[in-house]
Write a protein that holds these residues in place. Structure first.
Motif, PDB file in Angstrom:
ATOM      1  N   ALA A 207       8.818   4.492   0.654  1.00  0.00           N
ATOM      2  CA  ALA A 207       8.041   3.275   0.508  1.00  0.00           C
ATOM      3  C   ALA A 207       6.558   3.628   0.388  1.00  0.00           C
ATOM      4  CB  ALA A 207       8.269   2.361   1.697  1.00  0.00           C
ATOM      5  N   ALA A 208       6.163   4.708   1.059  1.00  0.00           N
ATOM      6  CA  ALA A 208       4.761   5.087   1.048  1.00  0.00           C
ATOM      7  C   ALA A 208       4.354   5.637  -0.314  1.00  0.00           C
ATOM      8  CB  ALA A 208       4.485   6.111   2.136  1.00  0.00           C
TER       9      ALA A 208
ATOM     10  N   LEU B 167       3.921   5.296  -3.734  1.00  0.00           N
ATOM     11  CA  LEU B 167       3.896   4.057  -4.501  1.00  0.00           C
ATOM     12  C   LEU B 167       4.909   4.095  -5.618  1.00  0.00           C
ATOM     13  CD1 LEU B 167       0.115   3.430  -4.821  1.00  0.00           C
ATOM     14  CD2 LEU B 167       1.784   2.269  -3.429  1.00  0.00           C
ATOM     15  N   CYS B 168       5.631   2.995  -5.744  1.00  0.00           N
ATOM     16  CA  CYS B 168       6.673   2.967  -6.763  1.00  0.00           C
ATOM     17  C   CYS B 168       6.067   2.544  -8.088  1.00  0.00           C
ATOM     18  CB  CYS B 168       7.776   2.010  -6.351  1.00  0.00           C
ATOM     19  SG  CYS B 168       8.335   2.322  -4.688  1.00  0.00           S
ATOM     20  N   LEU B 169       5.223   3.321  -8.640  1.00  0.00           N
ATOM     21  CA  LEU B 169       4.663   3.005  -9.946  1.00  0.00           C
ATOM     22  C   LEU B 169       5.586   3.558 -11.005  1.00  0.00           C
ATOM     23  CD1 LEU B 169       1.032   4.085  -9.185  1.00  0.00           C
ATOM     24  CD2 LEU B 169       1.926   1.778  -9.270  1.00  0.00           C
ATOM     25  N   ALA B 170       5.527   2.973 -12.196  1.00  0.00           N
ATOM     26  CA  ALA B 170       6.302   3.561 -13.281  1.00  0.00           C
ATOM     27  C   ALA B 170       5.597   4.849 -13.646  1.00  0.00           C
ATOM     28  CB  ALA B 170       6.380   2.617 -14.448  1.00  0.00           C
ATOM     29  N   ALA B 171       5.929   5.862 -12.878  1.00  0.00           N
ATOM     30  CA  ALA B 171       5.149   7.094 -12.898  1.00  0.00           C
ATOM     31  C   ALA B 171       5.244   7.819 -14.220  1.00  0.00           C
ATOM     32  CB  ALA B 171       5.633   7.991 -11.769  1.00  0.00           C
TER      33      ALA B 171
ATOM     34  N   SER C 182       4.745   7.007 -17.136  1.00  0.00           N
ATOM     35  CA  SER C 182       3.776   6.745 -18.197  1.00  0.00           C
ATOM     36  C   SER C 182       2.495   7.565 -18.024  1.00  0.00           C
ATOM     37  CB  SER C 182       3.443   5.252 -18.216  1.00  0.00           C
ATOM     38  OG  SER C 182       2.818   4.896 -17.000  1.00  0.00           O
ATOM     39  N   ASP C 183       2.430   8.387 -16.983  1.00  0.00           N
ATOM     40  CA  ASP C 183       1.255   9.208 -16.702  1.00  0.00           C
ATOM     41  C   ASP C 183       0.809  10.011 -17.940  1.00  0.00           C
ATOM     42  OD1 ASP C 183      -0.582  11.031 -15.704  1.00  0.00           O
ATOM     43  OD2 ASP C 183       0.380  10.984 -13.727  1.00  0.00           O
TER      44      ASP C 183
ATOM     45  N   ARG D 232      18.679   9.465 -11.915  1.00  0.00           N
ATOM     46  CA  ARG D 232      18.256   9.018 -10.594  1.00  0.00           C
ATOM     47  C   ARG D 232      17.265   9.991  -9.982  1.00  0.00           C
ATOM     48  NH1 ARG D 232      22.188   6.484  -6.459  1.00  0.00           N
ATOM     49  NH2 ARG D 232      20.707   5.853  -4.876  1.00  0.00           N
TER      50      ARG D 232
ATOM     51  N   GLU E 216      16.091   4.384  -7.387  1.00  0.00           N
ATOM     52  CA  GLU E 216      14.991   4.477  -8.330  1.00  0.00           C
ATOM     53  C   GLU E 216      15.339   5.516  -9.381  1.00  0.00           C
ATOM     54  OE1 GLU E 216      10.512   3.822  -7.138  1.00  0.00           O
ATOM     55  OE2 GLU E 216      11.482   5.213  -5.792  1.00  0.00           O
TER      56      GLU E 216
ATOM     57  N   GLU F 280      10.580   5.621 -12.736  1.00  0.00           N
ATOM     58  CA  GLU F 280       9.758   4.798 -11.857  1.00  0.00           C
ATOM     59  C   GLU F 280       9.130   5.585 -10.721  1.00  0.00           C
ATOM     60  OE1 GLU F 280      12.987   2.507 -10.683  1.00  0.00           O
ATOM     61  OE2 GLU F 280      13.216   1.611 -12.656  1.00  0.00           O
TER      62      GLU F 280
ATOM     63  N   GLU G 273       7.369   8.176  -8.106  1.00  0.00           N
ATOM     64  CA  GLU G 273       6.219   9.082  -8.030  1.00  0.00           C
ATOM     65  C   GLU G 273       6.518  10.304  -7.173  1.00  0.00           C
ATOM     66  OE1 GLU G 273       2.455   7.707  -6.713  1.00  0.00           O
ATOM     67  OE2 GLU G 273       1.726   7.498  -8.753  1.00  0.00           O
TER      68      GLU G 273
ATOM     69  N   LEU H 135       3.883  -3.181   2.920  1.00  0.00           N
ATOM     70  CA  LEU H 135       4.550  -3.753   1.744  1.00  0.00           C
ATOM     71  C   LEU H 135       5.083  -5.145   2.033  1.00  0.00           C
ATOM     72  CD1 LEU H 135       6.604  -0.755   0.309  1.00  0.00           C
ATOM     73  CD2 LEU H 135       4.650  -1.887  -0.738  1.00  0.00           C
TER      74      LEU H 135
ATOM     75  N   LEU I 160       5.620  -4.010  -6.005  1.00  0.00           N
ATOM     76  CA  LEU I 160       6.053  -2.616  -6.109  1.00  0.00           C
ATOM     77  C   LEU I 160       5.350  -1.880  -7.238  1.00  0.00           C
ATOM     78  CD1 LEU I 160       9.838  -2.836  -5.228  1.00  0.00           C
ATOM     79  CD2 LEU I 160       7.902  -2.286  -3.778  1.00  0.00           C
ATOM     80  N   GLY I 161       4.666  -2.610  -8.100  1.00  0.00           N
ATOM     81  CA  GLY I 161       3.730  -1.955  -9.004  1.00  0.00           C
ATOM     82  C   GLY I 161       4.278  -1.401 -10.294  1.00  0.00           C
ATOM     83  N   TRP I 162       5.506  -1.705 -10.677  1.00  0.00           N
ATOM     84  CA  TRP I 162       5.924  -1.289 -12.015  1.00  0.00           C
ATOM     85  C   TRP I 162       6.581  -2.418 -12.785  1.00  0.00           C
ATOM     86  CZ3 TRP I 162      11.322  -1.133 -12.483  1.00  0.00           C
ATOM     87  CH2 TRP I 162      12.019  -1.086 -11.277  1.00  0.00           C
TER      88      TRP I 162
ATOM     89  N   GLN J  10      -0.566   4.232   5.374  1.00  0.00           N
ATOM     90  CA  GLN J  10       0.218   3.953   4.187  1.00  0.00           C
ATOM     91  C   GLN J  10      -0.648   3.332   3.098  1.00  0.00           C
ATOM     92  OE1 GLN J  10       3.908   2.158   5.302  1.00  0.00           O
ATOM     93  NE2 GLN J  10       4.281   1.422   3.244  1.00  0.00           N
TER      94      GLN J  10
ATOM     95  N   ARG K 195      -2.803   1.782 -15.318  1.00  0.00           N
ATOM     96  CA  ARG K 195      -1.585   1.463 -16.069  1.00  0.00           C
ATOM     97  C   ARG K 195      -1.602  -0.024 -16.363  1.00  0.00           C
ATOM     98  NH1 ARG K 195       2.051   5.641 -14.419  1.00  0.00           N
ATOM     99  NH2 ARG K 195       1.243   6.569 -12.506  1.00  0.00           N
TER     100      ARG K 195
ATOM    101  N   TYR L  42       0.640  -3.352 -18.399  1.00  0.00           N
ATOM    102  CA  TYR L  42       1.867  -3.818 -19.061  1.00  0.00           C
ATOM    103  C   TYR L  42       1.630  -5.189 -19.659  1.00  0.00           C
ATOM    104  CZ  TYR L  42       3.998  -0.335 -15.992  1.00  0.00           C
ATOM    105  OH  TYR L  42       4.310   0.813 -15.336  1.00  0.00           O
TER     106      TYR L  42
END
Lengths: 170, 663
Positions: free
Chosen positions: A12-13, A15-19, A21-22, A44, A51, A55, A57, B163, B233-235, B581, B616, B618
């Protein structure tokens, strides 16, 4: 269980960014990059929960993305890349379970359930129709009495009549 | 003192629930009115006692009483008041208390508002709610007590996961639990009816309002959760087929099926056994959901509470309650009177098809969620992710959507398909047109997106056409149509709204998934990146101090390619020192149904040596439909609930009508 809790919090820490696309990771060839992204969504992030590596990171996801991008750039096929990943990490890494052996149940279940349910319905319809479609003599007499007493409006099938007038119910 | 009062109230609630079960059952057996009344009084008392316990815990959170272990683990003095209150249900013990509050609340509601239920059915329903209350309150008292004191209270609490510190997620559990637990009433009504051995139209009429209420609340709860995932959640994902999401989706599917089959049982007396089965199944899925989420058996993004011993107790409760229900079902169902007969082309048949697809879809979600667990027990691992559900769930729903618009147009018992087709031609033409346009206007050809958009239009326009025909729009003078709008039962408007909402949701989901646009660059202040027709320029990055976090805020100007200003987006990257966090707050620009979605990432060095930020962005087209559609569905459910026909009981309603007709 402490470990599981720590793992969840760590995930959770991060960040679940759509990583994926970096810009630092991208392949120069746009078509190859798009193809790699499509593959990422089927793979996966094995240390995260639910995830894909597209997605996540997490460091492992980054490593996996690099591996997949390298192999896409080297012109290897999807099947070869997936084969490479499953020999290393097991079938757990594919978000789409394979169509074989124990997972056959999984894939055939929807069709089998549908077919079974349709079969039951058809069998029931065939068994019940002849016996119940016709009115018994008493019912016919009652119907005549009712229609004579109440006039034509009783024949409508609006929501105001319905099951409560049905002799079979209650 | 508050903790002791709370703990005492909870034990009191357990005793009241036990009394509720025993006295109501005794009332049914002896027929003594005193026992029945006493059981109902106990139901009300149990609710008041749980409410007192819940208030005590809330008071402990508001006053930051860290001598209570649960408060110390989930709160902090710096937290804003709303998140202190939301902390009450932020962890395992508190969310169980919320569950018990809803459960006893529904029990009290049946006791108070069920005066027109047959006496025996009512007593057994109240007794069944009492048994459920004993199971869950007992679990709260003996294995999951929120009021345990710490020997040495800490000076400061550990705070709630950042969160979860979000308005949508503060409201998500109350709605979700009110929905989950609302299904306990159809469950108890089913148990009571099975014991009485009588499933009839009146029973189905009683099941419907409770199911409608629970389903509407569940819809709102799931939508809030999806909306939270979308922007927190950011995506930009709103549904990941995560096991915890599936856990809430299974009762939703089962209760949606129940809503429709109960209509058939009420209006035509058909499918009584199946309706009872669904009533049992819906709440069993609710309990399964609680078990999956709260036992930590599926470690997933959402599983914030983990405790295996409690999981074993929860599975015991679930098996006891569901097992008793289905055991009764297996015993009684062979003796049920068969329902009414209908032709293969009829409204009943269309509703049977609806139930077929919804039930198989629920089974797919069930197997897809539990199969990995089964594999793990055999020391193998497998992943079942979105690709599996896209291949199995989506076609089933597609078939259901294809049938849907015809259903409300078909007559009961025997219908004429040709007439229905003529009335739906316009919807079919528009759907085909929308699908072809979707294919023609977008560069990468996405056939499934086109099919999805077409199906969405088919369902939405079909719902509107059906409503238009009911009010004879353009066929009768406008005044006559308007008069009919007011005269139609609210239940039918509720259905129109719910089906319209579903159609809009399907359009949004198909379109957004296929055609979202993504861009990411490392930008120094003054730098810009291009996203479709827009240009995003990073103006500055400033530090911001929040109540319990510090943040970096990126100020981004969005313009069109020609420089015309569009909006400002201000995404943040927050750091919560108590939890150590980092979270991200998305910057959103509303553009009608579409969102411009901007996320600020970490600091990076640019090739020229200056420091930049990873930005980023979208473009999420039609994404608003994904959240507005379900909201419309819930409003439709609430509108149906306000229908007179559902509020008044059969006998009360039928009498004056027939009297007038005969006069």
């Amino acid at each position: 269980m402490k470990a599981a809790r720590a793992l969840i919090l760590a995930c959770a820490a991060a960040l679940c960014l759509a990583a994926a696309s970096d810009p630092a990771e991208r392949l120069p060839d746009a078509a190859q990059e798009a193809h790699a992204r499509e593959l990422f969504r089927q793979i996966r992030c094995v240390v995260c929960q639910s995830e894909s590596i597209d997605e996540s990171e997490a460091d492992l996801a980054r490593d996996l993305r690099r591996t997949v991008r390298e192999q896409v750039a080297a012109g290897r096929s999807d099947a070869e890349i997936k084969q490479f990943l499953t020999t290393r990490y097991g079938e757990f890494i594919l978000l789409k379970p394979p169509f074989s052996g124990a997972t056959l149940v999984l894939w055939l279940l929807p069709a089998a359930l549908l077919a079974g349910a349709v079969g039951v319905l058809l069998a029931q319809a065939r068994r019940r129709t002849p016996a119940e479609a016709a009115l018994s003599p008493e019912e016919e007499a009652r119907l005549r009495a009712l229609t004579a007493a109440n006039g034509p409006e009783m024949a409508s099938t609006s929501s105001h009549d319905g099951a409560e007038d049905d002799p079979r119910v209650t | 003192m508050t903790a002791e009062l709370g703990a005492f109230s909870l034990v009191l609630a357990l005793v009241f629930s036990l009394a509720q079960a025993v006295l109501s059952a005794a009332g049914r057996v002896t027929g003594a009115q005193a026992f029945r009344r006493a059981g109902e009084g106990a139901a009300l008392a149990a609710f008041l006692a749980v409410a007192a316990a819940f208030l005590a815990l809330t008071a402990a959170f508001v006053s930051s009483d860290f001598s209570i272990a649960y408060v110390a683990n989930n709160s902090h003095t710096d937290k804003p008041l709303i998140y202190k209150i939301a902390g009450v249900w932020g962890g395992h013990e508190g969310s169980l208390l919320l569950w018990c509050l809803a459960l006893t609340g529904y029990g009290a509601a049946v006791a108070l508002f069920g005066e027109r239920l047959p006496r025996n059915l009512k007593s057994l329903t109240v007794a069944s709610q009492g048994v459920l209350g004993v199971l869950f309150i007992g679990f709260a008292v003996f294995a999951s007590n929120a009021f345990l004191r710490l020997p040495t209270p800490p000076v400061e609490g550990r705070s709630l996961n950042p969160l979860l510190q979000d308005p949508a997620l503060a409201l998500h559990p109350p709605f979700l639990y009110a929905g989950y637990v609302g299904l306990s009433v159809p469950f108890s009504l089913a148990v009571a009816a099975l014991i009485e051995g009588r499933i009839d139209a009146a029973w189905a009429r009683w099941v419907r309002p409770w199911t409608l209420a629970a389903w509407s609340l569940l819809t709102v709860g799931i939508t809030l959760g999806a909306f939270w995932a979308y922007y927190e959640l950011g995506w930009g994902g709103w549904w990941a087929w995560d096991p915890v999401e599936n856990a809430s989706f299974m009762p939703w599917l089962a209760s949606a099926a129940l809503l429709h089959s109960a209509v058939v049982t009420e209006k035509r007396g058909a499918l009584p056994g199946w309706t009872v089965f669904l009533a049992l199944l819906a709440f069993s899925f609710s309990m399964l959901g609680a078990f999956l989420v709260r036992s930590g058996i599926l470690t997933s993004v959402h599983a914030f509470a983990v405790d295996p011993t409690r999981g074993v107790i929860l599975v015991g409760i679930m098996l006891a309650a569901a097992g008793a229900g289905f055991g009764l079902f297996a015993w009684r169902v062979p003796n049920l009177a068969p329902g009414g007969v209908f032709a293969p082309i009829s409204r009943e048949a269309s509703l049977v098809l609806n139930n077929l697809f919804l039930a198989v879809a629920a089974a797919v979600v069930f197997v897809g969620t539990l199969f990995p667990l089964l594999f793990e027990a055999l020391h193998k691992t497998i992943s079942i992710g979105p690709p599996y559900f896209n291949l199995t769930f989506a076609p089933l729903m597609g078939a259901a959507l294809l049938v849907l618009p015809a259903g409300p147009l078909l007559a009961w018992k025997r219908a004429d398909l040709k007439g229905v087709w003529q009335r739906l031609m316009l919807a079919a033409a528009l759907a085909a047109g929308a699908a072809i346009l979707t294919l023609a206007l977008h560069a990468p050809i996405a056939v499934f997106a086109a099919i999805g958009v077409g199906l969405g239009v088919w369902v939405a326009v079909g719902a509107l056409l059906e409503a238009a025909q009911r009010v004879r729009l353009f066929k009768a003078p406008l005044a006559e149509s308007l008069r009919r709008v007011g005269g139609l039962p609210r239940g039918s408007w509720g259905m129109t709204l719910a089906h319209l909402g579903l159609g809009l949701f399907v359009m949004g989901a198909a379109y957004e998934t296929a055609y979202r646009v993504e861009a990411a660059e490392v930008l120094a202040p003054g730098g810009s990146l291009r996203l479709g027709a827009y240009v995003l320029t990073l103006d500055s990055v400033v530090g911001v101090a929040g109540p319990n976090y510090s943040a970096e805020r990126a100020r981004i100007s969005v313009t069109r390619a020609n420089g015309a200003p569009v909006c400002k987006a201000e995404p943040e990257r927050r750091y919560y020192p108590v939890n150590r966090q980092q979270t991200s707050e998305v910057g959103l620009c509303f553009k009608g149904l579409n969102d411009l979605y901007v996320v600020a990432g970490d600091a990076r060095a640019l090739p020229n040596g200056t420091e930049g930020r990873l930005i980023r962005a979208y473009w999420n087209p039609w994404v608003r439909l994904i959240f507005l559609g379900p909201l419309l569905m819930a409003i439709g459910g609430a509108l149906s609930l306000s229908d007179r026909r559902l509020r008044l009981a059969a006998a009360q309603r039928a009498a004056p009508v027939t009297a007038e007709a005969r006069a």
